[in-house]
Enzyme design. Structure first.
Site, PDB file in Angstrom:
ATOM      1  N   TYR A 109     -28.212 -17.671  17.543  1.00 16.18           N
ATOM      2  CA  TYR A 109     -29.502 -17.681  16.854  1.00 16.18           C
ATOM      3  C   TYR A 109     -29.880 -19.127  16.561  1.00 16.18           C
ATOM      4  O   TYR A 109     -29.048 -19.923  16.132  1.00 16.18           O
ATOM      5  CB  TYR A 109     -29.399 -16.915  15.524  1.00 16.18           C
ATOM      6  CG  TYR A 109     -30.656 -17.002  14.684  1.00 16.18           C
ATOM      7  CD1 TYR A 109     -31.623 -16.002  14.736  1.00 16.18           C
ATOM      8  CD2 TYR A 109     -30.883 -18.104  13.858  1.00 16.18           C
ATOM      9  CE1 TYR A 109     -32.787 -16.104  13.982  1.00 16.18           C
ATOM     10  CE2 TYR A 109     -32.048 -18.204  13.113  1.00 16.18           C
ATOM     11  CZ  TYR A 109     -32.990 -17.196  13.181  1.00 16.18           C
ATOM     12  OH  TYR A 109     -34.134 -17.305  12.440  1.00 16.18           O
ATOM     13  N   GLU A 197     -38.521 -19.058  15.943  1.00 17.50           N
ATOM     14  CA  GLU A 197     -37.291 -18.298  15.919  1.00 17.50           C
ATOM     15  C   GLU A 197     -36.892 -17.940  17.339  1.00 17.50           C
ATOM     16  O   GLU A 197     -37.726 -17.419  18.098  1.00 17.50           O
ATOM     17  CB  GLU A 197     -37.534 -17.015  15.111  1.00 17.50           C
ATOM     18  CG  GLU A 197     -36.383 -16.669  14.246  1.00 17.50           C
ATOM     19  CD  GLU A 197     -36.617 -15.429  13.417  1.00 17.50           C
ATOM     20  OE1 GLU A 197     -37.528 -14.631  13.708  1.00 17.50           O
ATOM     21  OE2 GLU A 197     -35.860 -15.259  12.463  1.00 17.50           O
TER      22      GLU A 197
END
Ligand code: ADP
Ligand code: MG
Length: 391
Positions: A109, A197
């Site tokens: 991530y 993101e």
């Protein structure tokens, strides 16, 4: 303002942030053509909506043949996709992204968000990519790495090394990862993003880092600098009433309650919502009609508030400073002629010429206009009316 994954990936490509090749499709025919154009023998069909969690909701599917691309595209196009981010109503899928399938070795991530307390962008990274990062942050916060970047210094190689060490990357992976993060930071700053993101950021079996997903939110106040981003706006993804309000210069945010609010000034609007809550009611919206409350803005405000069928009463709470209360009172009367307001309207006008305003409203003698003496009285009456009490 938010954009779709495929648009975020266009931006990534411009900044040399590696991402799989893909094309957007509006029909199953186009989906198959896109897969042919991409070549290879594994494709991913991805619903494009402004919400995450598409994979779990059935909006991201792997196809191993052109026939399967067609079937999946026809299933996903037109479906109402429900994910943990859409709410139970879900979102209608108008387009799918056809992307080459990637051999995933590891899912990480990587994100950049604005930390308002630190007044700096913060890079957030985790080894636990691919699942909800909020859950990881909650259950095992030690697995999240956060590095604040002073915007005057910018992203430096040592920031990259700190991230890479934190993620436990191998030595030979360092430089390509640092380049990846550095390019992403550049995109964040230059495009005036609020949030980027990438979940997951994958390590491929051949050892490359690739953005497999992409989400970007932009600072609305900086959009005037980026017509190319404004052009990416997808109106079908936005709340129509909020959009209409902003076109009329009103700030409107729809909420879930049943007391409509029409207020001038953002601070008073917040105070009004708090008071309604405090008295056991629930606001249906935030609405700031701005400094120039007149018949037209009030009428538009009524129209927008009444689009929401949950609204059972409307609390008009306006402070007359520069704009005089008597003018607003006349504006309200005028507005009720322009718009059919079929719920009780509780009016509290205070400030310049408040006494004259109360007189005007009283003399008009309109059944569903109820005069309040102060904020508390108005909020109480509005909550009672929303609960069906006769005032
Ligand atoms: P969402 O976050 O909305 O669920 P993602 O784009 O993250 O959507 O996709 C969900 C999952 O699907 C990813 O975690 C990944 O495992 C898989 N996936 C997505 N795109 C690809 C791709 N191009 N190749 C292989 N797998 C993919
Ligand atoms: Mg994702």
């Amino acid at each position: 303002m938010n954009i779709h994954e495929y648009q975020a990936k266009e931006i990534f490509k411009k900044y040399n942030v590696p991402t799989p090749n893909g094309y957007i499709a509006f029909s199953e025919e186009e989906a198959v053509q896109n897969a042919q154009k991409l070549g290879g023998n594994i494709w991913v069909v991805k619903a494009q909506i402004h919400a995450g969690g598409r994979g779990l909701g059935g909006g991201v599917k792997l196809a191993r043949s052109l026939a399967e691309v067609r079937t999946l595209a026809s299933e996903i196009l037109g479906m109402t996709l429900v994910t943990h981010q859409t709410g139970s109503a879900g979102k209608l899928v108008h387009k799918v992204y056809i992307e080459e399938g990637v051999d995933i070795a590891d899912e990480l991530y990587l994100g950049i968000a604005l930390d308002r307390a630190k007044e700096m962008p913060v890079i957030i990274a985790s080894r636990e990519g691919g699942m909800e990062i909020e859950k990881v942050a909650h259950t095992s916060p030690d697995k999240i790495i956060k590095i604040a970047i002073d915007p005057f210094i910018g992203f430096q190689p040592y920031h990259g090394r700190e991230l890479a060490f934190g993620l436990g990357l191998a030595k030979e992976e360092m430089s390509s990862f640092i380049q990846f993060a550095s390019n992403l930071y550049k995109a964040y700053i230059e495009k005036d993003a609020e949030l980027i993101e990438i979940n997951p950021l994958v390590k491929t079996k051949s050892g490359n880092f690739v953005a497999l997903d992409g989400k970007i939110g932009f600072d609305d106040n900086a959009l005037f600098r980026h017509p190319e981003i404004e052009a990416m706006r997808d109106l079908t993804e936005e709340n129509l009433a909020e959009r209409e309000a902003s076109q009329h210069g009103l700030s409107y945010v729809k909420l879930d309650g049943n007391v409509g609010c029409m207020v001038n000034g953002a601070g008073l609007a917040m105070g009004t919502m708090d008071t309604i809550n405090h008295l056991g009611g629930t606001p249906a919206n935030f609405l700031d009609v701005g400094g120039s409350a007149n018949a037209q803005t009030v009428a538009t405000g009524f129209k927008i508030i009444l689009k929401d069928h949950n609204v059972k009463s409307i609390f008009v709470n306006i402070f007359g400073g520069i704009v005089r209360c008597d003018r607003i009172a006349n504006g309200i009367l005028e507005a009720t002629k322009l718009v059919n307001v079929d719920v009780p309207v509780i009016v509290r006008l205070d400030g310049t010429n408040a006494v004259e305003a109360a007189e005007i409203l009283k003399n008009a003698n309109i059944k569903n206009i109820i005069i309040a003496t102060d904020l508390n009285d108005g909020a109480k009456k509005a909550v009672a009316a929303a609960n069906g009490d006769i005032l």
